[in-house]
Each structure stands twice: as C-alpha cells, then as structure tokens.
Design an enzyme around this catalytic site. Structure first.
Site, PDB file in Angstrom:
ATOM      1  N   GLY A 105       0.831  -1.179   0.056  1.00 59.61           N
ATOM      2  CA  GLY A 105      -0.103  -0.013   0.069  1.00 59.61           C
ATOM      3  C   GLY A 105       0.907   1.233  -0.166  1.00 59.61           C
ATOM      4  O   GLY A 105       2.137   1.142  -0.443  1.00 59.61           O
ATOM      5  N   CYS A 106       0.352   2.309   0.452  1.00 62.74           N
ATOM      6  CA  CYS A 106       1.235   3.615   0.523  1.00 62.74           C
ATOM      7  C   CYS A 106       1.722   3.785   1.503  1.00 62.74           C
ATOM      8  O   CYS A 106       1.729   4.689   2.516  1.00 62.74           O
ATOM      9  CB  CYS A 106       0.115   4.751   0.288  1.00 62.74           C
ATOM     10  SG  CYS A 106      -1.071   4.403  -1.178  1.00 62.74           S
ATOM     11  N   VAL A 107       2.839   2.796   1.836  1.00 58.66           N
ATOM     12  CA  VAL A 107       3.627   2.863   3.335  1.00 58.66           C
ATOM     13  C   VAL A 107       4.919   2.568   2.930  1.00 58.66           C
ATOM     14  O   VAL A 107       5.312   2.222   1.558  1.00 58.66           O
ATOM     15  CB  VAL A 107       3.026   1.580   4.142  1.00 58.66           C
ATOM     16  CG1 VAL A 107       1.782   1.841   4.471  1.00 58.66           C
ATOM     17  CG2 VAL A 107       3.062   0.285   3.286  1.00 58.66           C
TER      18      VAL A 107
END
Lengths: 107, 257, 512
Positions: A105-107
């Site tokens: 994800g956006c991590v």
C-alpha cells in the site's frame, strides 16, 4: 524461485509460506542485510509474530512502538529507535526477518 | 493551357479534397469519441465562461507555452500570428470578382513575412541545437519546418526582391481555382515553387501533426468545466454499466449509533 | 536570513543534458499469474500479444477522447521536455513526457495512420515488437501520472492519460505490475490496500483512542461501522498503519470530536486510494468506488469525507460522481438513489481539509498555535490534488484551503519557490504505483526537484517541517529524505499540525 535455507522466498526476499520460518532463516536474512540480531531485534520479531498469529496481519507501527515501549522501556518505544534496529523500516524489514508477508500500500 | 497549369490546378483540387474529407473525418471522430471522465487540468475553469477565457488565452496568447518556455513561445507565437496575418494578406488574390476595399488595405501585412521567417528559423534552430528537442524530432518534423521556410522565402522573394510575378495572372489563377474558371499560371517559375508546397501542406494537414490546430479544441483537459461534484458526468458506454441498479449487500454487523 | 557563507542554489533545477538509456532496464517486478487473474487479466503474456494489444489500443482510443486527440495533436514543440521530475532526476530522454508518449504514439502511427503505414521512417512510426514492449513496461512505470507536463502543453496533452492507456493495454496482454495489481487484489478481497483485516483495524483504532486519552485526557473516539452516523470518513489505509500518517488520523478524530458531528469509518470501505486509476481500467476503478457507495448506503450516512490522500481525492472529486454517484446534481435513478440520502447542503464528497477549513472559518475550533512554534512549515502540493481537483469550489481552492488550515495551526509557514508549488508542483516521486522498493533508485532520482526546492527553503527560511496531504507523498518523503541529507521525521500530515495545536474544549473544562 529463490530460496533461503531451503525455504521459498519471493523476488523481494519474503517467505512465501509463513510456516517455513525458523530462527536460522531470520539469522541468515539479517546477515545478508549486514545486521547482527540483538535481543532487542528479537523482541521486535517475536512481537510481530505474536501479533500476526492473532490478527493475520502485521501491527501498525504505532502499535509496535507501544508494545516495545512496554517491553524495553519508554525510551525505546519510538520509531526512531525501531529504525535504528531495522534501517529498512521496522514494518518491512522486521516482517521479512519474522517470515511475515510484506505490508503493501502507500507505506 | 500549359501542362504545368493543368497539373497545379488538378493538384489543388486533390489537396483540397484530401483536406476537406480528411479533416471532416477527424472532426467527426473527435466529436463522437466520448470523454468518460472529467479530466480538466489546473488551472481549471469552474464554469463555461472560464473555459472560454482559457481558450482565449491558449489560442491567442499561447499561455501554456509561455509558462513552459519563453523562446519556444516567442518563435511559435510570432510564426502563428504572422501566418494568420499573411492569410488575410493573400485573400485578395483568391477573392473572386469584386474585391472588398478592406482587402486592398492589407498591403502592409506583407511585413509579417519577417516575423514568420524569424519564428520558423528559431523553431528550426531549437530543433537542431537543443538536445532534448533534437531527440524527439522525426524527419517529418524538420521537413515540415523546411517546407514552411521554403514557402516563406519564395513568397518574400516575390514580394521584397525583384522576382515579382505578373500580379494579374496570379489573381486570375488563384481566384479561378475558387470559381472553377481556370486560367493560366503566371510565367515566373518561382510562383510555382511558392504554391506547390502550400498545396502539399493543405493535403497533409489532416494526416499529420498539423491536427494540433483542431485537436486543441477537443482536449478534455482544456474544454471541460471543473464541476464534477456538482453535476453528474456520464458517457454512454459508462452508463450501460449501471443497468443493474441493485447493489449486492453483504450481511455485515453494523451498530446503530 | 541569508548570510554570505551559504551556498546559493538557483531557483530551479537545472535541466540536464540527455543521457540516452540511463534508465533502461526491465522495469519493476511483474505481477504473478495469481495476481493477474484476480483482476481478470491474463496471467502470462498471451501468444498473439501484438494483435491483442493493437485491438486494445483501437478500443481505448474509441472510448477515450483524450487518448485519440492527444495521439494526434502533439506538434513536438518540446515545451514539456524539461518538466518531468523523472527526466530532471535521471536525464533519460525517454522520461521526457513527449518521448514517453511517443512510445505509444509511434505504435499508433504505425498501425492507425496513413503516414505511419506508408512512410513509417518519415514520421517516426514503429512496430510493436518485443523491444518496444519492454520500453513500454519500463518507461510507463517511470511515469507517476502527476500531470505536471500537461500544465505546460499548448495542446493540453496529458501524458497521464497515455500512461494509463498503455498500462491498460499491457495488463490486457498479461503484462502487469506486481505492486499495483497485488494491492488491487487486496482491496477486492479485504477492502484496503494494506490487506488489513477488520479485527486488526479495530484493534488499532482502540489503541489510538487509548493513546489520545492518555495524551489529552479526553475521550476522542475513532468509531467504525456505526450506522446512521452523519459522516462516513474514508481515509487511505496507510493512515491506520504507517508513520507519520497515523498522527493525521488522530487529527481528523480530534476535529470531528470538536465539531460535535457524528462520524464513522467503515471496515468494508477502509481505503480511500483507488489504484484502479493507475492502470487506466475503468471497471477496476469503478469497483473500488462502488465499495464506498455501498458503505455509504449501508451506513445510511449524510456525508462522505475523504482523508489525506492525493490520488484518492482526484478520484473522489473528479470521478466518483461518474463512477458511483457519490456527488450531487444527478438526474438518473442509479445515482439519485444515493444522492437523495446524502445532504445536498454540503459538497459530496468533501475533503477533510474542507471540513476543517469550514470549522476554522466559523470559529468553531480553538488552536494553541505556539505548540507548533518549534516548526517552520512548508507545504508540498500533492500532484493529484493540485492538478486534478479543487477544494471549496473557489478558484485555486485546492491551494488556498490546505495553506489556510496550516496557518490556523502554525505561526511559521513559508512556501517553497513559486515554480515548484501549486499547479507547477513537483511530484514526490512515488505516485501512481511507483512507491515500491524495486523502484527505489527511480524514486530517489525523481524526488530531486522537490528536494532541491526544499533545500532552498531550508537555507533561506529555516524550513524544518514538510507538510503533505497524501499518503504516498508522506511515505515516499520519509524514505528518500535521508538520501538528500534531510531528517525523515520532518514529514507531517497537515492534520498532525492541526492535532498538535487544537485545543479540545473538554480538556479545558477538566482543568477548570
């Protein structure tokens, strides 16, 4: 498919099967990354695995830091400290050593 | 009539036919192709007036290009502006019958040839000397500029140097193309060198990057109003996906507040 | 502030000379059979892939005006050539927006235009062969679809549209990217990009409630799955998991708490980001949007609000009304079914920044701004918010509102150089499916223009805090800042600044 100590890993070095994990694998992975596993590293790895066992997911970084604070003292319950242990990130590198899937994800 | 006159007359109609049919095809294609999503680009217009204003800035001032690169803007803008002025300057030749007075007053527009050639040479120089632009240039990109430069030079020679063609014959030939009353080309070969490439440009217009001229009006990034939240925008093919109005509700434990 | 011994930097990143093939390669990891099949794409490259690809190109350009028009209307003026952060950072000429488009355009010309069919060399038309496909895969995954080039294009050509179309074509022939498609599979199955299951999510939220209680003494809730709440909050799942995102989530909760409006998260729609946009697939994108629609209907909410997530906000603001009917002004039954439920007094959907801004304007929030006095804040305009959306329905609202919210919470705010912010903002370098470790080299290089502007602001104005409203930006900056000798902890959510300065009225009462 690549392997580490006989266990299959994906392109990024994460175990394909969580059940394949052994302490030796964590040791081997950390050696590849040039990290010597200290008792503090193991605290993190153990917590990641415990949490994963319950939730089938890695803990949020905040949840992890709090758990570590309880175990190792408040001065170590912060992400700076965790990053000093796992320079590639406690979530990503920590999960890899612990044999867990990579958080995406956006991590 | 000379063979070369017949050839040029014939070539003009072929070019015109390709231009009209090709451009019509393209315009219809652009018009008919749906834009399923709202994709205006900042600075977006919040209403239709804003869209018109945006087009005014883009078409007349090349506003985006100005933001992008001052040199390209200077060359491109002077080239296009000069092209428009020279188009009006040439109307007098093509105008059939009685020529409106205003067209006789376009004489001084001939000086637009200087910004025209200035712009073209600048654009060519950028294409040759700037490594980035050289990289993106195909042979046709150079060729197009060279053809325009050739047209400009032959035009300038006929206007400013001592290569004036028989102006009456030019007028008869050009207006004859419009009225189908064909007449002989002027004898000066330079005139042929001037109009032949012009006819070529007309012909390749709908087949080449010259489509940027109509294309800019169809760019959804420019022509859409930025009001997606206020008005539902739905294309035909997208709306067909909604034929089934029901949403399958999963059983889920939701608490009341 | 400036002293003589400081290094003076130009206000813009210098344009490099081109270095051919400096970023040549095989691109990011490809999606496995399993990942591809989950999305309905072929698992491996299909046998007659050229033909399938050409057919797909024909279909795409017949369905998208943008693609058809943009393929025709480039005059190769070069205006965009020095506008892409990946070109500025890598010098690879194929990272110039026009050259990137030309990978697609040259195939289009070869197969769909008269000139390309009969005079391919003259107009630069090329066959779709293995080398070309490799370039497509490599370079269309070096585009973050940030649309900066489109701001400067005199024809209004948006490379993102071409990049999305190209990725769609590649997926249809069985060549997909692992990172993006794996995440899309997780959203489909679990509801968020992380793949975070409901129990873990609920546990995390409870943990955060405890933390806020410890910090402030106030019972600030992070409600989830509460039916008939006023507001459904949809935030990027990174807000539940990552640093510094999670402090932004705490900020939303505090603002909601102070507003007194009831709100809820949804375990079914626990993701605001919509990676379907990255691969240009309408159906996948729509499916993501429909999860939010369903959650809104199920929970019977009156408003839908989006957290700090750049691509999410573009999709929500610009596409949701189209994709799922979350919006206003519909006249068709499908959308009205939802829109009749939503409160039309408010914009639908709304950005969290808009919500907080409205409260600030109406003097509903109190701030102790000095709590942020150790910070000199600058704001990074996230590309998709800046160039693909609006806030507040006023001109340039997407630039004004976040800055006003920051200024309400902080005393020290400084903008970065003018040509690197607002509509000219540089992408963080990790957008549109590039935020993956296998592209780390590209990500570091692509961040260069933003880092350059940040350094200038640091040297001239002492900026030490970089605020952003996008989960990708925050993660990307945290990762690459050390490469430019910055502190990775200087990145914060805008709502973290809010959170640090907001005065909770109940804590005042407790003191009394």
């Amino acid at each position: 498919m690549a392997e580490i100590l006989g266990a299959e890993v994906d392109e990024e070095g994460y175990l394909l099967k969580v059940s394949d994990w052994t302490a030796d694998i964590a040791q081997a992975m950390s050696e590849e990354d040039g990290i010597e596993l200290s008792p503090e590293h193991w605290e993190v790895i153990n917590f990641l695995q415990e949490y994963y066992e319950e939730y089938e997911f890695a803990p949020a970084v905040r949840v992890l830091t709090k758990a570590i604070a309880k175990k190792l003292g408040n001065d170590k319950g912060n992400s700076r400290y965790l990053y000093s242990l796992f320079p590639y990130g406690p979530a990503k590198q920590g999960c890899r050593f612990a044999g867990l899937p990579k958080p995406t994800g956006c991590v | 009539m000379s063979l070369i006159s017949i050839f040029l007359i014939f070539f003009f109609y072929v070019s015109a036919l390709i231009f009209i049919s090709g451009l019509s095809y393209k315009l219809i294609q652009y018009r008919r192709t749906p834009a399923p999503l709202k994709i205006p680009i900042a600075p977006s217009a919040l209403d239709k007036k804003g869209v018109l204003l945006r087009y005014f800035r883009e078409i007349f001032l090349f506003a985006s290009l100005f933001k992008a690169n001052k040199w390209t803007w200077l060359f491109g803008w002077s080239f296009h502006l000069a092209l428009v002025l020279l188009f009006f300057r040439h109307l007098v030749y093509f105008w059939p019958g009685e020529v409106p007075l205003i067209l006789y007053k376009t004489e001084s527009l001939k000086y637009a040839a200087y910004p025209l050639i200035f712009g073209l040479l600048g654009l060519l120089a950028r294409r040759v000397f700037v490594d980035r632009i050289r990289y993106i240039s195909a042979p046709s990109d150079y060729l197009m500029l060279l053809v325009f430069i050739f047209i400009a030079l032959t035009g300038m020679m006929m206007t400013f140097a001592n290569y004036h063609p028989n102006i009456l014959m030019v007028k008869n030939f050009a207006s004859g193309l419009i009225t189908f009353k064909w007449s002989e080309l002027p004898g000066e070969i330079i005139f042929v060198f001037h109009i032949l490439p012009v006819f070529c440009i007309i012909a390749i217009f709908p087949l080449s990057k010259l489509l940027h001229a109509p294309g800019v009006f169809f760019a959804p990034t420019f022509n859409q109003v930025d009001n997606a939240r206020k008005k539902r925008h739905l294309s035909d093919w997208a709306s067909k996906k909604e034929d089934n109005l029901e949403i399958n509700l999963e059983s889920k434990n939701l608490k009341d507040k | 502030m400036s002293t003589d011994n400081q290094i003076k930097l130009p206000t813009y990143v210098e344009t490099p000379s081109i270095r051919k093939d400096s970023m040549a390669g095989d691109g990011p990891f490809k999606a496995s059979v399993e990942i591809q099949n989950k999305l309905g794409f072929p698992g491996e490259k299909v046998e007659n892939w050229q033909q399938v690809a050409i057919n797909k190109m024909a279909e795409t350009k017949s369905k998208y005006k943008s693609v058809q028009v943009f393929l025709d209307s480039c005059m190769k003026c070069g205006a965009c050539t020095d506008k892409c952060h990946y070109f500025l950072g890598t010098a690879d000429p194929k990272n110039m927006p026009v050259a990137r488009q030309d990978l697609f355009r040259s195939v289009y010309r070869r197969h769909f235009t008269f000139a390309g069919k009969y005079f391919p060399r003259l107009v630069g038309a090329k066959d779709f062969d293995e080398d070309m496909l490799n370039d497509w895969y490599n370079y269309f995954h070096q585009c973050s679809q940030c649309r900066r080039c489109a701001v400067f294009c005199p024809s209004g050509i948006d490379t993102a549209e071409i990049s999305m179309a190209a990725r769609e074509v590649m997926n249809v022939i069985g060549v997909g990217q692992k990172y993006t498609n794996q995440i899309l599979g997780k959203v489909k199955k679990i509801g968020n990009n992380l793949g975070m299951p409901e129990p873990a999510l609920k546990d995390t939220l409870m943990d955060l409630e405890e933390e806020i209680k410890e910090d402030t003494g106030v019972d600030v809730k992070l409600p989830i799955d509460i039916k008939n709440s006023e507001i459904l909050m949809v935030s990027p799942s990174a807000d539940f998991f990552a640093e510094p995102h999670i402090d932004g989530l705490i900020g939303y909760a505090k603002v909601f708490h102070e507003s007194g409006v009831s709100w809820t998260l949804s375990s079914y729609a626990s993701e605001a980001a919509n990676f379907g946009m990255f691969i240009g697939n309408y159906d996948v994108m729509r499916e993501g949007a429909l999860r939010i629609r369903k959650a809104a209907l199920d929970l019977n909410v009156k408003r839908v609000i989006i957290g700090e997530c750049g691509h999410a906000w573009r999709v929500a603001y610009s596409f949701w009304n189209t994709l799922s009917g979350i919006g206003t002004g519909a006249e068709d039954e499908y959308a009205m079914r939802l829109q009749n439920q939503l409160d039309s007094q408010y914009p639908q959907p709304q950005h969290m920044i808009e919500f907080t801004y409205d409260l600030i304007k109406n003097n509903k929030l109190t701030f102790e701004k000095s709590n942020n006095d150790h910070r000199v804040v600058t704001f990074h305009d996230s590309c998709n918010v800046a160039r693909g959306s609006n806030m507040g329905d006023i001109e340039n609202g997407q630039f004004i509102l976040p800055r006003e919210v920051i200024k309400a919470a902080c005393n020290n705010f400084i903008d970065m150089p003018k040509n690197t912010i607002k509509s000219s903002t540089f992408c963080c370098g990790g957008g549109a499916g590039l935020l993956t470790d296998d592209l780390i080299d590209l990500r570091i290089k692509g961040a260069k223009p933003r880092m350059h502007a940040l350094r200038k602001s640091e040297q001239e104005s002492g900026v030490n805090t970089l605020a952003a409203i996008c989960a990708i930006c925050k993660s990307q900056f945290s990762k690459v800042l050390p490469n430019y000798d910055f502190d990775p902890y200087m990145v914060v959510s805008v709502h973290q600044l809010v959170s640090d300065a907001i005065v909770l009225s109940e804590s005042l009462k407790q003191k009394d």
